[in-house]
Design an enzyme around this catalytic site. Structure first.
Site, PDB file in Angstrom:
ATOM      1  N   CYS A   1       0.842  -1.194   0.000  1.00 29.15           N
ATOM      2  CA  CYS A   1       0.000   0.000   0.000  1.00 29.15           C
ATOM      3  C   CYS A   1       0.877   1.244   0.000  1.00 29.15           C
ATOM      4  O   CYS A   1       1.995   1.236   0.533  1.00 29.15           O
ATOM      5  CB  CYS A   1      -0.918   0.000   1.221  1.00 29.15           C
ATOM      6  SG  CYS A   1      -2.178   1.319   1.191  1.00 29.15           S
TER       7      CYS A   1
ATOM      8  N   CYS B   1      -1.853   3.977   7.096  1.00 34.04           N
ATOM      9  CA  CYS B   1      -2.896   4.144   8.114  1.00 34.04           C
ATOM     10  C   CYS B   1      -2.491   3.411   9.390  1.00 34.04           C
ATOM     11  O   CYS B   1      -2.174   2.215   9.363  1.00 34.04           O
ATOM     12  CB  CYS B   1      -4.224   3.625   7.591  1.00 34.04           C
ATOM     13  SG  CYS B   1      -4.762   4.444   6.080  1.00 34.04           S
TER      14      CYS B   1
ATOM     15  N   CYS C   1      -4.268   0.032  10.311  1.00 33.85           N
ATOM     16  CA  CYS C   1      -4.435  -0.972   9.252  1.00 33.85           C
ATOM     17  C   CYS C   1      -4.316  -2.385   9.813  1.00 33.85           C
ATOM     18  O   CYS C   1      -3.368  -2.702  10.541  1.00 33.85           O
ATOM     19  CB  CYS C   1      -3.385  -0.772   8.163  1.00 33.85           C
ATOM     20  SG  CYS C   1      -3.501  -1.970   6.817  1.00 33.85           S
TER      21      CYS C   1
END
Length: 347
Positions: free
Chosen positions: A69, A73, A76
């Site tokens: 990714c 975040c 996550c």
């Protein structure tokens, strides 16, 4: 008589040969999965005792074909622990097995699914599932940052639902969470993708993870303006080995909220008709999740315990290790009108 020193030397040689053979098999297992071989041994996780569960039909499946990714975040719960992605033809073989076992809906996720091969890999899977497998519903979950209009031109007609993850309508909050890349505006991407969905007739959905950074935010006005077919609202979830524990790539403990805080958020947004809430209890047990090796992941113990790959043992055996609660799947509204042809949307 054979000298003692010779026996000791021969024993040591045999031990070295045995070790070399063992290491060769461990390395060759990853090659074997490319041919549809044993995926369970890729991770080095030993076979586990089969759980006694009734036969389950994989009606709706979430396939996380990549873990990579471009966002970071903090909460996550499916992190970039590997960079492995199956070859396209092998992934298609697995999807065919799922269709033959009763799959009606496939959701592609990650990681960021548009990152691998600039979205073309994802597009070809979407097209295969809709055209070749004739699935009623094909959906994608993305952070929206890597999507280009050309992708919609090429593959949009085959996609039923595109969900974009957005946790806040405050750009600074998104940055604190890690839902950002460089100077790009996450919110600009969100609105741009929403417009493309309308233009190319793809149902638009929003996913939000409620956590300590956005728990007091009121998103009702913006969600109403964006008008998604569904607004999925998740309670921040801890999964050991992913976003919690010593070996985790994320430390999500600081994002966790209580059930009472989550309910307060839901109450504050009760006027939003598209809202679909999912607490930790509903989320943990009610999803059929396939990882990058096409192994079902059992999250019931607060971890992601993998089955053997469906490419190795078939769907019927592998799904016994999924921990899937079909009753909870139905209770949380997992079965809904998920084909855009049946939604009656005004484009």
């Amino acid at each position: 008589m054979v000298p003692v020193m010779f026996l000791r030397f021969w024993t040591a040689i045999k031990s070295m040969i045995s070790s070399l053979i063992s290491n060769f098999h461990l390395r060759s297992d990853e090659r074997s999965i490319v041919r549809g071989g044993r995926a369970s041994s890729v991770s080095g996780i030993p076979d586990t005792k089969q759980k006694e569960r009734p036969a389950t039909t994989p009606t709706s499946v979430n396939y996380h074909f990549t873990r990579k990714c471009n966002y970071k975040c903090g909460f996550c719960f499916h992190t970039a622990k590997t960079s492995f992605v199956l070859p396209l033809d092998v992934a298609m073989k697995g999807l065919t097995l799922l269709k033959e076992a009763g799959m009606e809906k496939i959701n592609f996720s990650g990681g960021e699914p548009f990152l691998h091969e600039k979205g073309d890999f994802l597009g070809r899977l979407v097209q295969f599932c809709k055209v070749d497998l004739q699935l009623p519903s094909v959906s994608v979950v993305s952070n929206g940052s890597m999507i280009k209009e050309n992708w919609f031109r090429k593959y949009g007609e085959h996609l039923d639902i595109l969900a974009v993850s957005c946790d806040s309508f405050n750009e600074d909050t998104n940055k604190l969470i890690g839902r950002t890349q460089g100077r790009k505006s996450h919110l600009d991407n969100l609105y741009r993708v929403r417009d493309w969905c309308r233009q190319y007739k793809v149902a638009f959905k929003i996913n939000s993870v409620i956590n300590t950074f956005n728990i007091d935010e009121d998103m009702a006005e913006q969600i109403t303006q964006l008008n998604p077919v569904r607004w999925k609202v998740f309670q921040c979830l801890l999964i050991f080995g992913e976003n919690a524990g010593e070996d985790a790539l994320r430390e999500a403990e600081r994002f966790v909220i209580s059930p009472e805080q989550f309910q307060d958020f839901l109450d504050r947004h009760s006027s939003v008709t598209s809202l679909v809430p999912e607490s930790n209890q509903k989320m943990r047990d009610s999803y059929l999740i396939l990882d990058e090796y096409m192994r079902f992941l059992d999250c019931t113990g607060g971890r992601k315990d993998p089955s053997k790959s469906i490419l190795d043992v078939g769907v019927g055996e592998a799904i016994c290790f999924s921990g899937f609660d079909e009753k909870m799947f139905l209770k949380r509204g997992g079965k809904y009108v998920w084909s855009k042809a049946d939604m009656g949307l005004e484009w």
